[in-house]
Design a protein around this motif. Structure first.
Motif, PDB file in Angstrom:
ATOM      1  N   SER A 173     -35.319  30.466  -2.743  1.00  4.55           N
ATOM      2  CA  SER A 173     -35.478  29.128  -2.184  1.00  4.55           C
ATOM      3  C   SER A 173     -36.266  28.235  -3.130  1.00  4.55           C
ATOM      4  N   GLY A 174     -35.863  26.964  -3.189  1.00  3.93           N
ATOM      5  CA  GLY A 174     -36.585  26.008  -4.016  1.00  3.93           C
ATOM      6  C   GLY A 174     -35.680  24.879  -4.466  1.00  3.93           C
ATOM      7  N   ARG A 175     -36.213  24.066  -5.345  1.00  3.11           N
ATOM      8  CA  ARG A 175     -35.480  22.922  -5.887  1.00  3.11           C
ATOM      9  C   ARG A 175     -35.097  23.233  -7.330  1.00  3.11           C
ATOM     10  N   TYR A 176     -33.853  22.916  -7.680  1.00  5.10           N
ATOM     11  CA  TYR A 176     -33.315  23.169  -9.012  1.00  5.10           C
ATOM     12  C   TYR A 176     -32.675  21.881  -9.519  1.00  5.10           C
ATOM     13  N   ASP A 187     -29.319  17.749  -8.736  1.00  5.55           N
ATOM     14  CA  ASP A 187     -30.604  18.075  -8.119  1.00  5.55           C
ATOM     15  C   ASP A 187     -30.304  18.680  -6.753  1.00  5.55           C
ATOM     16  N   VAL A 188     -30.514  19.987  -6.618  1.00  8.91           N
ATOM     17  CA  VAL A 188     -30.189  20.676  -5.375  1.00  8.91           C
ATOM     18  C   VAL A 188     -31.403  21.402  -4.821  1.00  8.91           C
ATOM     19  N   VAL A 202     -36.148  31.417 -12.296  1.00  9.17           N
ATOM     20  CA  VAL A 202     -36.426  30.234 -13.106  1.00  9.17           C
ATOM     21  C   VAL A 202     -35.241  29.286 -13.261  1.00  9.17           C
ATOM     22  N   GLU A 203     -34.022  29.770 -13.001  1.00  2.00           N
ATOM     23  CA  GLU A 203     -32.832  28.946 -13.176  1.00  2.00           C
ATOM     24  C   GLU A 203     -31.794  29.252 -12.117  1.00  2.00           C
ATOM     25  N   LEU A 204     -30.913  28.289 -11.948  1.00  5.52           N
ATOM     26  CA  LEU A 204     -29.717  28.462 -11.140  1.00  5.52           C
ATOM     27  C   LEU A 204     -28.554  28.008 -12.010  1.00  5.52           C
ATOM     28  N   ARG A 205     -27.653  28.921 -12.334  1.00  7.26           N
ATOM     29  CA  ARG A 205     -26.481  28.600 -13.138  1.00  7.26           C
ATOM     30  C   ARG A 205     -25.298  28.420 -12.199  1.00  7.26           C
ATOM     31  N   VAL A 206     -24.685  27.251 -12.269  1.00  5.35           N
ATOM     32  CA  VAL A 206     -23.601  26.904 -11.374  1.00  5.35           C
ATOM     33  C   VAL A 206     -22.307  26.841 -12.190  1.00  5.35           C
ATOM     34  N   ASP A 207     -21.390  27.742 -11.894  1.00  5.97           N
ATOM     35  CA  ASP A 207     -20.112  27.814 -12.591  1.00  5.97           C
ATOM     36  C   ASP A 207     -19.028  27.295 -11.652  1.00  5.97           C
ATOM     37  N   VAL A 208     -18.528  26.110 -11.977  1.00  6.36           N
ATOM     38  CA  VAL A 208     -17.484  25.482 -11.169  1.00  6.36           C
ATOM     39  C   VAL A 208     -16.226  25.349 -12.030  1.00  6.36           C
ATOM     40  N   ILE A 209     -15.127  25.054 -11.411  1.00  4.62           N
ATOM     41  CA  ILE A 209     -13.850  24.978 -12.118  1.00  4.62           C
ATOM     42  C   ILE A 209     -13.937  24.071 -13.347  1.00  4.62           C
ATOM     43  N   PHE A 210     -14.640  22.953 -13.243  1.00  3.19           N
ATOM     44  CA  PHE A 210     -14.664  21.955 -14.310  1.00  3.19           C
ATOM     45  C   PHE A 210     -15.906  22.010 -15.186  1.00  3.19           C
ATOM     46  N   VAL A 225     -26.631  24.400 -15.911  1.00  6.24           N
ATOM     47  CA  VAL A 225     -27.850  25.202 -15.892  1.00  6.24           C
ATOM     48  C   VAL A 225     -28.944  24.333 -15.290  1.00  6.24           C
ATOM     49  N   LEU A 226     -29.394  24.714 -14.117  1.00  8.16           N
ATOM     50  CA  LEU A 226     -30.420  23.966 -13.403  1.00  8.16           C
ATOM     51  C   LEU A 226     -31.739  24.733 -13.461  1.00  8.16           C
ATOM     52  N   ARG A 227     -32.779  24.073 -13.885  1.00  8.05           N
ATOM     53  CA  ARG A 227     -34.117  24.679 -13.958  1.00  8.05           C
ATOM     54  C   ARG A 227     -34.823  24.529 -12.627  1.00  8.05           C
ATOM     55  N   ARG A 228     -35.579  25.549 -12.281  1.00  4.00           N
ATOM     56  CA  ARG A 228     -36.344  25.502 -11.027  1.00  4.00           C
ATOM     57  C   ARG A 228     -37.517  24.549 -11.196  1.00  4.00           C
ATOM     58  N   VAL A 229     -37.727  23.698 -10.210  1.00  2.07           N
ATOM     59  CA  VAL A 229     -38.828  22.738 -10.205  1.00  2.07           C
ATOM     60  C   VAL A 229     -39.968  23.336  -9.402  1.00  2.07           C
TER      61      VAL A 229
END
Length: 98
Positions: free
Chosen positions: A19-22, A32-33, A81-89, A93-97
């Motif tokens: 849980s957290g902000r990335y 920003d999620v 420390v990160e959330l990597r989001v792999d989408v079709i397009f 790479v989102l860093r944890r805030v």
């Protein structure tokens, strides 16, 4: 014939650790999620959105899915420390805030 979804892979860790902000750059803007543990589920939504968000389905390890999208949390030592989001397009790479 439709294949039944396999629910044998249940996350054995603490959802609160994820849980957290990335946040990070994505195709000319900032993604920003917020990820939240709620009632045994992991929910993702755009930070500040009042929408109910999307429930993620567990795949394995630190990998989850939302439809065809894959979301992989990255651990360094004891911290996520990160959330990597792999989408079709693309791949974000989102860093944890903190």
């Amino acid at each position: 014939m439709k294949m039944e979804e396999d629910h044998s892979n249940l996350f054995s860790g603490d959802l609160n650790d994820l849980s957290g902000r990335y946040t990070g750059p994505t195709r000319g803007s900032i993604n920003d999620v917020t990820v939240e543990a709620a009632n045994g589920n992991l929910i993702v939504r755009r930070t500040g959105s009042k929408a109910k968000g999307d429930t993620l389905q567990y795949v394995s390890g630190l990998t989850w899915k939302r439809g065809d999208d894959r979301l992989e949390f990255v651990r360094m030592g004891d911290e996520i420390v990160e959330l990597r989001v792999d989408v079709i397009f693309g791949h974000d790479v989102l860093r944890r805030v903190r």
